[in-house]
Enzyme design. Sequence first.
Site, PDB file in Angstrom:
ATOM      1  N   SER A  96      -1.079  -9.242  -5.681  1.00  0.00           N
ATOM      2  CA  SER A  96       0.001  -8.431  -6.487  1.00  0.00           C
ATOM      3  C   SER A  96      -0.238  -8.536  -7.791  1.00  0.00           C
ATOM      4  CB  SER A  96       1.305  -9.423  -6.094  1.00  0.00           C
ATOM      5  OG  SER A  96       2.598  -8.723  -6.739  1.00  0.00           O
ATOM      6  N   HIS A 121      -0.068  -4.539  -3.444  1.00  0.00           N
ATOM      7  CA  HIS A 121       0.958  -3.934  -2.668  1.00  0.00           C
ATOM      8  C   HIS A 121       1.927  -3.179  -4.008  1.00  0.00           C
ATOM      9  CE1 HIS A 121       3.658  -7.947  -2.916  1.00  0.00           C
ATOM     10  NE2 HIS A 121       2.972  -7.386  -4.200  1.00  0.00           N
TER      11      HIS A 121
END
EC number: 3.4.21.92
Length: 196
Positions: A96, A121
């Site tokens: 992330s 993501h």
Amino acid sequence: MIPVVIEQTSRGERSYDIYSRLLKDRIIMLTGPVEDNMANSVIAQLLFLDAQDNTKDIYLYVNTPGGSVSAGLAIVDTMNFIKADVQTIVMGMAASMGTVIASSGAKGKRFMLPNAEYMIHQPMGGTGGGTQQTDMAIAAEHLLKTRHRLEKILAQNAGKTIKQIHKDAERDYWMSAEETLAYGFIDEIMENNELA
């Protein structure tokens, strides 16, 4: 409990907590969730080491599941602001927001240990309960802008198109060290303190 290291000096024994001792060697540990307190600590260490000697590299070891976008971008902006090159070494995982930080190291100096993982993501957001519809629309628009900003940084760091990053980051996209190297987020895989 933070380990203590004892060193012999010309004045006798000197004890340091392990992180202070690592800082003497220009090593910063970025571990755990990215949040404001952790980011402030990392930023302060980056600024200190740059002020101390901006001709020597700083070594940022990264092992994080990600976290706050604003805290992470503050770290990235500081890495870009200082004159010293920041080498990034991923151990464990960079996921992330951690991928944005780790891939923002100095080009040619972004490393990963062989069993570490990378994951990109789309950013997550929420408005909490009891939020008015107009506030939800504002939050959704902000989230889309944030996603585009992060995709732009990741695309620049990996040498990919924003369209490719957008597609790959639609869901959790996990990569091994070899896959991360092929993708362009790192420059080398390190084994035994040497490049693979």
